[in-house]
Design a protein around this motif. Structure first.
Motif, PDB file in Angstrom:
ATOM      1  N   PHE A 154     -13.876 -50.556 -16.063  1.00 41.35           N
ATOM      2  CA  PHE A 154     -13.686 -51.244 -17.334  1.00 41.35           C
ATOM      3  C   PHE A 154     -12.877 -52.537 -17.172  1.00 41.35           C
ATOM      4  O   PHE A 154     -13.028 -53.497 -17.932  1.00 41.35           O
ATOM      5  CB  PHE A 154     -13.004 -50.305 -18.327  1.00 41.35           C
ATOM      6  CG  PHE A 154     -12.972 -50.821 -19.715  1.00 41.35           C
ATOM      7  CD1 PHE A 154     -14.146 -51.106 -20.407  1.00 41.35           C
ATOM      8  CD2 PHE A 154     -11.769 -51.071 -20.358  1.00 41.35           C
ATOM      9  CE1 PHE A 154     -14.131 -51.600 -21.686  1.00 41.35           C
ATOM     10  CE2 PHE A 154     -11.741 -51.579 -21.645  1.00 41.35           C
ATOM     11  CZ  PHE A 154     -12.934 -51.845 -22.306  1.00 41.35           C
TER      12      PHE A 154
ATOM     13  N   ASP B 285     -12.740 -54.691 -26.203  1.00 39.91           N
ATOM     14  CA  ASP B 285     -12.521 -53.909 -27.435  1.00 39.91           C
ATOM     15  C   ASP B 285     -13.847 -53.571 -28.118  1.00 39.91           C
ATOM     16  O   ASP B 285     -14.048 -52.459 -28.603  1.00 39.91           O
ATOM     17  CB  ASP B 285     -11.647 -54.707 -28.416  1.00 39.91           C
ATOM     18  CG  ASP B 285     -10.173 -54.634 -28.044  1.00 39.91           C
ATOM     19  OD1 ASP B 285      -9.856 -53.927 -27.067  1.00 39.91           O
ATOM     20  OD2 ASP B 285      -9.353 -55.280 -28.719  1.00 39.91           O
TER      21      ASP B 285
ATOM     22  N   ARG C  23      -9.836 -40.765 -28.995  1.00 43.52           N
ATOM     23  CA  ARG C  23      -9.508 -41.787 -27.984  1.00 43.52           C
ATOM     24  C   ARG C  23      -8.057 -41.522 -27.576  1.00 43.52           C
ATOM     25  O   ARG C  23      -7.136 -41.680 -28.379  1.00 43.52           O
ATOM     26  CB  ARG C  23      -9.654 -43.185 -28.565  1.00 43.52           C
ATOM     27  CG  ARG C  23      -9.381 -44.255 -27.517  1.00 43.52           C
ATOM     28  CD  ARG C  23      -9.563 -45.637 -28.075  1.00 43.52           C
ATOM     29  NE  ARG C  23      -9.214 -46.653 -27.100  1.00 43.52           N
ATOM     30  CZ  ARG C  23      -8.596 -47.776 -27.408  1.00 43.52           C
ATOM     31  NH1 ARG C  23      -8.248 -48.032 -28.654  1.00 43.52           N
ATOM     32  NH2 ARG C  23      -8.316 -48.656 -26.459  1.00 43.52           N
TER      33      ARG C  23
ATOM     34  N   ARG D  99     -18.727 -42.278  -9.443  1.00 44.95           N
ATOM     35  CA  ARG D  99     -18.732 -42.609 -10.881  1.00 44.95           C
ATOM     36  C   ARG D  99     -20.102 -42.340 -11.517  1.00 44.95           C
ATOM     37  O   ARG D  99     -21.013 -41.915 -10.844  1.00 44.95           O
ATOM     38  CB  ARG D  99     -18.303 -44.074 -11.111  1.00 44.95           C
ATOM     39  CG  ARG D  99     -16.847 -44.330 -10.695  1.00 44.95           C
ATOM     40  CD  ARG D  99     -16.448 -45.783 -10.879  1.00 44.95           C
ATOM     41  NE  ARG D  99     -15.012 -45.984 -10.629  1.00 44.95           N
ATOM     42  CZ  ARG D  99     -14.484 -46.088  -9.427  1.00 44.95           C
ATOM     43  NH1 ARG D  99     -15.251 -45.971  -8.335  1.00 44.95           N
ATOM     44  NH2 ARG D  99     -13.185 -46.261  -9.284  1.00 44.95           N
TER      45      ARG D  99
HETATM   46  N1  LIG Z   1     -10.164 -54.344 -24.057  1.00 47.55           N
HETATM   47  C1  LIG Z   1      -9.322 -53.360 -23.862  1.00 47.55           C
HETATM   48  N2  LIG Z   1      -8.997 -53.019 -22.604  1.00 47.55           N
HETATM   49  C2  LIG Z   1      -8.137 -51.995 -22.409  1.00 47.55           C
HETATM   50  C3  LIG Z   1      -7.580 -51.294 -23.492  1.00 47.55           C
HETATM   51  N3  LIG Z   1      -6.776 -50.340 -22.978  1.00 47.55           N
HETATM   52  C4  LIG Z   1      -6.828 -50.440 -21.645  1.00 47.55           C
HETATM   53  N4  LIG Z   1      -7.664 -51.433 -21.289  1.00 47.55           N
HETATM   54  C5  LIG Z   1      -8.005 -51.922 -19.950  1.00 47.55           C
HETATM   55  O1  LIG Z   1      -8.757 -50.935 -19.276  1.00 47.55           O
HETATM   56  C6  LIG Z   1      -8.662 -51.247 -17.892  1.00 47.55           C
HETATM   57  C7  LIG Z   1      -8.545 -49.972 -17.106  1.00 47.55           C
HETATM   58  O2  LIG Z   1      -8.644 -50.325 -15.785  1.00 47.55           O
HETATM   59  P1  LIG Z   1      -8.455 -49.309 -14.614  1.00 47.55           P
HETATM   60  O3  LIG Z   1      -7.485 -48.238 -14.982  1.00 47.55           O
HETATM   61  O4  LIG Z   1      -8.133 -50.105 -13.354  1.00 47.55           O
HETATM   62  O5  LIG Z   1      -9.811 -48.597 -14.463  1.00 47.55           O
HETATM   63  P2  LIG Z   1     -11.285 -49.149 -14.369  1.00 47.55           P
HETATM   64  O6  LIG Z   1     -11.363 -50.604 -14.144  1.00 47.55           O
HETATM   65  O7  LIG Z   1     -11.985 -48.655 -15.600  1.00 47.55           O
HETATM   66  O8  LIG Z   1     -11.803 -48.424 -13.125  1.00 47.55           O
HETATM   67  P3  LIG Z   1     -12.150 -46.893 -12.910  1.00 47.55           P
HETATM   68  O9  LIG Z   1     -11.559 -46.140 -14.074  1.00 47.55           O
HETATM   69  O10 LIG Z   1     -11.505 -46.510 -11.629  1.00 47.55           O
HETATM   70  O11 LIG Z   1     -13.622 -46.802 -12.889  1.00 47.55           O
HETATM   71  C8  LIG Z   1      -7.465 -52.179 -17.729  1.00 47.55           C
HETATM   72  O12 LIG Z   1      -7.952 -53.488 -17.442  1.00 47.55           O
HETATM   73  C9  LIG Z   1      -6.808 -52.166 -19.094  1.00 47.55           C
HETATM   74  O13 LIG Z   1      -6.206 -53.398 -19.414  1.00 47.55           O
HETATM   75  C10 LIG Z   1      -7.938 -51.710 -24.799  1.00 47.55           C
HETATM   76  O14 LIG Z   1      -7.500 -51.154 -25.809  1.00 47.55           O
HETATM   77  N5  LIG Z   1      -8.812 -52.721 -24.951  1.00 47.55           N
END
Ligand SMILES: Nc1nc2c(ncn2[C@@H]2O[C@H](COP(=O)(O)OP(=O)(O)OP(=O)(O)O)[C@@H](O)[C@H]2O)c(=O)[nH]1
Length: 352
Positions: A236, A249, A271, A348
């Motif tokens: 993400f 978002d 969530r 994944r």
């Molecule tokens: N847009 C948005 N991003 C969020 C929110 N909460 C968390 N994030 C983002 O979600 C991302 C999570 O990244 P990681 O924990 O590295 O995980 P990932 O990139 O999904 O990778 P894997 O989970 O290992 O597949 C981070 O960039 C956070 O900033 C939110 O409410 N809105």
């Protein structure tokens, strides 16, 4: 689950309890103060000249005292309120009929309108007050039929004062009840906001840890086994990095809709973190849970996530565990997290 998830869990019990407590306190105050007065006048009333009044006063005292006493041992307080409320009416008529102690009967009728309003609310209270007042009016206006003798001037002043008393009690009870309803609504709305994720409008972690946990630990909860599934968006961070946080978002909002439309109405989707969702499949052993989780995974993979005129491919990984008891449920999310970690390590876009 798809619509109004909050309606299933909304808790107005605490506000109902406050109202019942208020009625109970009034009932006990009325019983102990009013009952004592009845006993005093019951004893003072001479049996030779006024046996009927003596019997009625003492019988009503016995009814309301025993009714209050028995209410300590059961939960059906509405029955208690009804018995006390209804025993008041014939007693008041009897006081008016006989004239009561030293012909002061009419003056002792004034505390009863408010008692009926408090015990029965403004609507039923009004109906019962009309019945009570009609009986009093009939007796007072039929001087030849009753034992007491009231002077004309006294009767007309009494009617005016008694009607004003009923109207004021009605207004007071009506606005009290309205403000109680408004405050309950406000409190429910605050509870809803505190338990809702503002972005996706799904329940949040607080909801799972409090309202849902209370439901699961309740003896009457009979939806075990349940499957706990933790879902996390794959890579993400790249969505945020490439398209910006607002685009991220939007993906989360669309994802919430996809998940909700893939599970059953009875399932819970919350969530619980940034890009983490918790799904709880009720009445689902692990085999069923895995089938539903796979449906969700496929639905996400096959959905269009439209961001900045592009369709982004989004996938999710899901970790599932079964809980047969609430103790297992408490541990369940940690175990499901471990399963999720396995799914992530297995490449994944899969379920473990
Ligand atoms: N847009 C948005 N991003 C969020 C929110 N909460 C968390 N994030 C983002 O979600 C991302 C999570 O990244 P990681 O924990 O590295 O995980 P990932 O990139 O999904 O990778 P894997 O989970 O290992 O597949 C981070 O960039 C956070 O900033 C939110 O409410 N809105």
């Amino acid at each position: 689950m798809k619509k109004d998830w909050w309606q299933r869990f909304v808790n107005t019990k605490s506000s109902e309890n406050i109202d019942t407590k208020r009625k109970k306190l009034v009932l006990f105050a009325f019983t102990y103060i009013g009952g004592t007065i009845l006993v005093i006048f019951g004893i003072k009333t001479p049996a030779e000249s006024n046996l009927a009044l003596k019997v009625i006063l003492l019988t009503t005292a016995v009814i309301i005292f025993s009714n209050a006493f028995v209410s300590y041992f059961h939960e059906k307080l509405e029955v208690t309120f009804t018995i006390t409320g209804l025993s008041i009416i014939p007693m008041v008529w009897a006081i008016v009929y006989t004239g009561g102690h030293l012909n002061t009967g009419l003056y002792w009728t004034f505390p009863f309108p408010i008692t009926l309003f408090i015990l029965f609310g403004y609507l039923r209270g009004l109906q019962l007050n009309i019945v009570l007042f009609s009986g009093i009016a009939f007796l007072v206006l039929s001087p030849e039929q009753i034992e007491a003798s009231y002077r004309i001037a006294e009767v007309s002043r009494y009617f005016a004062a008694y009607i004003v008393n009923i109207i004021l009690c009605l207004i007071g009870e009506y606005y009290r009840s309205r403000s109680h309803t408004e405050l309950t609504k406000l409190s429910v709305e605050r509870q809803r906001q505190a338990n809702t994720d503002p972005l996706t409008k799904l329940p949040n972690r607080r909801f799972i840890n409090t309202a849902f946990m209370n439901m699961v630990t309740d003896e009457q909860f009979d939806h075990f086994p349940i499957t706990i599934a933790v879902l996390d968006v794959d890579h993400f961070k790249q969505v945020n990095d490439n398209y910006g946080h607002d685009a991220g978002d939007l993906v989360l909002k669309q994802l919430a809709d996809v998940i909700k439309s893939s599970v059953r109405d009875t399932d819970i989707v919350a969530r619980t973190g940034g890009e983490e969702f918790l799904m709880i499949f009720l009445d689902a052993e692990i085999q069923t849970g895995l089938i539903i989780a796979e449906k969700v995974r496929e639905a996400v993979e096959n959905s269009q996530f439209d961001i900045q005129n592009r369709s982004l491919p989004i996938t999710v990984s899901i970790g599932c565990v079964e809980a047969k008891t609430y103790q297992q449920f408490e541990q369940g999310t940690l175990l499901a997290d471990k399963q999720l970690y396995k799914a992530k390590s297995s490449g994944r876009n899969c379920i473990c």
